[in-house]
Design a protein around this motif. Structure first.
Motif, PDB file in Angstrom:
ATOM      1  N   UNK A 296      28.985  20.569  12.381  1.00 27.50           N
ATOM      2  CA  UNK A 296      27.933  19.804  11.721  1.00 27.50           C
ATOM      3  C   UNK A 296      26.874  20.750  11.172  1.00 27.50           C
ATOM      4  N   UNK A 297      26.424  20.464   9.956  1.00 27.42           N
ATOM      5  CA  UNK A 297      25.373  21.243   9.309  1.00 27.42           C
ATOM      6  C   UNK A 297      24.290  20.290   8.798  1.00 27.42           C
ATOM      7  N   UNK A 298      23.040  20.593   9.121  1.00 23.13           N
ATOM      8  CA  UNK A 298      21.923  19.786   8.634  1.00 23.13           C
ATOM      9  C   UNK A 298      20.892  20.685   7.967  1.00 23.13           C
ATOM     10  N   UNK A 299      20.327  20.208   6.877  1.00 16.53           N
ATOM     11  CA  UNK A 299      19.273  20.964   6.195  1.00 16.53           C
ATOM     12  C   UNK A 299      18.284  20.015   5.535  1.00 16.53           C
ATOM     13  N   UNK A 300      17.055  20.487   5.431  1.00 21.08           N
ATOM     14  CA  UNK A 300      16.025  19.735   4.720  1.00 21.08           C
ATOM     15  C   UNK A 300      16.176  20.089   3.245  1.00 21.08           C
TER      16      UNK A 300
END
Length: 169
Positions: free
Chosen positions: A87-91
């Motif tokens: 999983x990858x999350x970014x603003x």
């Protein structure tokens, strides 16, 4: 069901670098799971700070950083849906900061991590002739009622309000 993981907040440093940035209403976040395009979500956080995520339902993201979001989504997807999700999350868009008082163009401006008052003033079109660099006040997003004395080199955070007062002649 709302996935509420307040215990993860204790690991948050409350800094405003890109890695430790704390999510809040007005932030736009993108979550991707490698090899699973149906699980990709892009969302603008509302006042509740909750995002509806596939298989998991409502997940509260406000108050977390992107690393914590990745862990929550990963833990929620395994082992029932995926064996070892990546999983990858970014603003993708930060909530704005606000500047008013003795600046040429007061208003809301896009925040960038590690921003200073001096950089904020530049975005606001610079100081007016009457501006005082000794009367800079920062109202933090969490404590809007309290003003903190600032300087040109003071760090600001997303959601903060900067007030530049007039100098005496």
């Amino acid at each position: 069901m709302i996935v509420c993981l307040a215990f993860l907040l204790s690991f948050n440093s409350f800094g405003q670098s890109a890695q430790n940035y704390t999510l809040g209403p007005g932030d736009k976040i993108e979550i991707k799971v490698f090899g699973q395009p149906d699980l990709d979500v892009t969302a603008l956080l509302g006042n509740s700070g909750i995002v509806n995520y596939p298989f998991l339902g409502k997940v509260k993201l406000a108050g977390l950083n992107t690393s914590q979001v990745e862990k929550i989504i990963s833990r929620g997807l395994q082992p029932d849906y995926l064996v070892n999700p990546n999983v990858y999350a970014q603003v993708t868009q930060y909530r704005p900061f606000y500047i008013h008082g003795e600046v040429n163009n007061p208003g809301a401006y896009p925040y960038q991590p590690a921003m200073t008052v001096n950089q904020a003033i530049a975005l606001g079109g610079g100081l007016t002739e009457r501006a005082s660099i000794d009367k800079i006040y920062i109202f933090k997003e969490q404590t809007k009622e309290q003003q903190h004395r600032g300087s040109l080199n003071s760090q600001i955070a997303a959601g903060d309000t900067i007030k530049i007062e007039q100098r005496l002649f």
